[in-house]
Write an enzyme that holds these catalytic residues in place. Structure first.
Site, short mmCIF file in Angstrom:
data_model
loop_
_atom_site.label_atom_id
_atom_site.label_comp_id
_atom_site.label_asym_id
_atom_site.label_seq_id
_atom_site.Cartn_x
_atom_site.Cartn_y
_atom_site.Cartn_z
N TYR A 264 -1.33 -0.63 10.54
CA TYR A 264 -1.47 -0.90 9.11
C TYR A 264 -0.23 -0.43 8.36
O TYR A 264 0.34 -1.17 7.55
CB TYR A 264 -2.72 -0.19 8.58
CG TYR A 264 -3.07 -0.52 7.16
CD1 TYR A 264 -3.63 -1.75 6.82
CD2 TYR A 264 -2.85 0.40 6.14
CE1 TYR A 264 -3.95 -2.05 5.50
CE2 TYR A 264 -3.17 0.11 4.82
CZ TYR A 264 -3.72 -1.11 4.51
OH TYR A 264 -4.04 -1.41 3.21
N SER B 138 0.86 -1.19 0.00
CA SER B 138 0.00 0.00 0.00
C SER B 138 0.89 1.23 0.00
O SER B 138 2.05 1.17 0.43
CB SER B 138 -0.88 0.00 1.25
OG SER B 138 -1.53 1.24 1.42
#
Length: 274
Positions: free
Chosen positions: A152, A139
């Site tokens: 995350y 990501s």
């Protein structure tokens, strides 16, 4: 009809499903893996209308034995696999002093160790074949540092480092690696999101829904990157600009810009990456 073969974790929905459909349209043999059997069956039905060879395997990436079973199935039934996409992932949001360690362990086990297991299990098969290609889905969160997303961000940053390392480590074995770092796009990531902050959940949902870039767009870019054996796949222009800014600007200037932009997105100083 191509004899090339691809295996995709988290392949029953979202980006994994889009990748599966893209390769099926190109005539590849497509094996998807997921923990949601109902969605797996639905996606398999669609895949079977596009390619003669489609298969679904129930596979939990927190279980090394599940991935070994998948590797053995591919070797026995299709003679191996050409591309392995480590895509399965979940999300967590919250302040560092609010997120329980159980959530950290949960997200690390899936987002990071799920990719580690996939690479560890399939590397021996790739070496025996004399070729192969890993697609590891991280990501922009792994390249940037958006507030309120520490767990995350950390897992995705670790996937970035792992992929960069394997890109060097496996090159002599003719094993390629592509690292995918999307930003916001329309997906079902919020279904897995763990957070005690309703505002964070709402903000993430809005940012995902507003994105002009779709999972299909990203799947197209992945398909081309694998063909060219490109390493970085950064689908979002804004994400590429932010990463360039982080690399070139002094830290205090970059951090100031980041804080201002995340305040605008959420209203009080934190936002999310998809």
């Amino acid at each position: 009809m191509s004899n090339q073969r691809i295996f995709i974790t988290g392949g029953a929905s979202g980006l994994g499903q889009a990748i599966a459909l893209r390769y099926a349209r190109a005539g590849w043999r497509v094996c998807i893996a997921d923990v949601n059997d109902a969605r797996g069956a639905e996606t398999l039905k669609t895949l079977s209308s596009l390619t003669q060879h489609a298969h679904y395997l129930r596979c939990d990436v927190t279980r090394e034995e599940d991935l070994r079973t998948a590797s053995e199935w591919l070797a026995s039934n299709w003679g191996g696999v050409d591309v392995v996409v480590n895509n399965a992932g979940v999300a967590q949001a919250g302040a560092i002093d609010e997120v329980p360690l159980d959530d950290w362990q949960w997200i690390i086990d899936i987002n990071l160790l799920g990719v580690v297991r996939g690479c560890k299990v399939f590397t021996p098969l790739f070496k025996r074949q004399g070729h192969g290609h890993f697609v590891n889905v991280a990501s922009m969160a792994g390249l940037l540092d958006v507030p309120m997303m520490s767990s995350y961000n950390a897992t995705k940053a670790a996937v970035v480092s792992l992929s960069e390392t394997l890109h060097n480590e496996l090159a002599d074995h003719h094993i390629g690696v592509s690292l995918v770092c999307p930003s916001f796009f329309k997906t079902n990531l919020t279904e897995s999101l763990r957070t005690s902050n309703a505002g964070l959940r709402t903000a993430m949902g809005k940012l995902l829904e507003r994105s002009p870039i779709t999972a299909d767009n990203i799947a197209d870019q992945i398909f081309r990157a694998v063909e060219r054996r490109d390493f970085y796949v950064l689908p979002h222009p804004d994400g590429r600009k932010a990463w360039l800014m982080k690399r070139l600007l002094p830290r205090n200037i970059y951090a100031s810009v980041m804080r201002k932009s995340t305040r605008r997105m959420r209203g009080y100083g934190g936002a999310q990456q998809a």
